[in-house]
Scaffold this active site. Sequence first.
Site, PDB file in Angstrom:
ATOM      1  N   SER A 177      -0.224  -0.699  -2.413  1.00  0.00           N
ATOM      2  CA  SER A 177       0.833  -0.516  -3.399  1.00  0.00           C
ATOM      3  C   SER A 177       1.590   0.784  -3.141  1.00  0.00           C
ATOM      4  O   SER A 177       2.201   0.943  -2.084  1.00  0.00           O
ATOM      5  CB  SER A 177       0.232  -0.592  -4.801  1.00  0.00           C
ATOM      6  OG  SER A 177       1.228  -0.690  -5.790  1.00  0.00           O
TER       7      SER A 177
ATOM      8  N   ASP B 190       0.756 -11.924  -7.180  1.00  0.00           N
ATOM      9  CA  ASP B 190       0.879 -10.525  -7.570  1.00  0.00           C
ATOM     10  C   ASP B 190       1.964 -10.388  -8.633  1.00  0.00           C
ATOM     11  O   ASP B 190       3.105 -10.808  -8.433  1.00  0.00           O
ATOM     12  CB  ASP B 190       1.251  -9.704  -6.326  1.00  0.00           C
ATOM     13  CG  ASP B 190       1.161  -8.203  -6.536  1.00  0.00           C
ATOM     14  OD1 ASP B 190       1.621  -7.716  -7.584  1.00  0.00           O
ATOM     15  OD2 ASP B 190       0.648  -7.526  -5.622  1.00  0.00           O
TER      16      ASP B 190
ATOM     17  N   HIS C  96      -2.757  -8.256  -7.628  1.00  0.00           N
ATOM     18  CA  HIS C  96      -2.555  -6.890  -7.145  1.00  0.00           C
ATOM     19  C   HIS C  96      -3.834  -6.051  -7.207  1.00  0.00           C
ATOM     20  O   HIS C  96      -3.802  -4.866  -6.916  1.00  0.00           O
ATOM     21  CB  HIS C  96      -1.464  -6.232  -8.009  1.00  0.00           C
ATOM     22  CG  HIS C  96      -0.805  -5.037  -7.380  1.00  0.00           C
ATOM     23  ND1 HIS C  96       0.014  -5.133  -6.265  1.00  0.00           N
ATOM     24  CD2 HIS C  96      -0.820  -3.716  -7.719  1.00  0.00           C
ATOM     25  CE1 HIS C  96       0.475  -3.941  -5.957  1.00  0.00           C
ATOM     26  NE2 HIS C  96      -0.025  -3.059  -6.801  1.00  0.00           N
TER      27      HIS C  96
END
Length: 276
Positions: free
Chosen positions: A146, A222, A255
């Site tokens: 991320s 995600d 995620h």
Amino acid sequence: MTLETLSEQRCFGGVQGIYRHQSTATGTPMRFAVFVPPGEGPFPVLWFLAGLTCTEENFVTKAGAQRAAAEHGLILIAPDTSPRGDDVPDDDGYDFGKGAGFYVDATEAPWSANYQMRSYIESELPTLIAASFAADMGRQGITGHSMGGHGALTVALRNPERFGSVSAFAPIVSPLYCPWGDKALTGYLGADRTAWRAYDACALIEKGAHVPEILVDQGDADQFLTEQLKPQLLADACHVAGIDLTLRMQPGYDHSYYFIASFIADHIAWHAARLA
């Protein structure tokens, strides 16, 4: 540069440790995690840069990476994501301030006093690692998740001579074009968007930064995929620049660290092959 050992545990024949030192770059104590595999070394090094809200402990406690690192003989390094301390400026949101350093060198007050994470990751911490562990600094790879995926891509693109491999999990590929990036880079760097381009993987590639290949895993479930991550922007930039991007869209994955844990062994094996 004095290194303080906070903890060390035996793990898959190696040692998982948490360490602290006084950082010149950030002006604060900084913590980081290191897994050293069994054997004599020196070992190739794989950096993992974590994402928003994380510390140096999230990756080493949740990803299950040590087994594969021990098998392939890699040192794993997981720095914290920002400076910490009562005197360090912060923000009420999770996506700016402590836990959200974005791996930039801030130029705007009050953030510029401590938020020098680019210098910390690219210069200060590698020097400490080289002096303190059985690390072969001529064989380094980098990955991240991320915000940390953004960090891994940009650090590698700015330092291609240093890194023999780069990968990422669900990276922010273009902070110039997502809300997380807009908030963070405005705050740290100011309103002039030209200054942001040194911290945008797609912009760096468009300007001529080059690595031979990149591996990216991205979950198609995600929750941040469409608004924040936008992996197609990286695919387009790599296609134009002739960078070999392997973008694996993983069906049903979100995620979380469950996603990272599912594919971390693949990434470690991929890095190990290129750092051999």
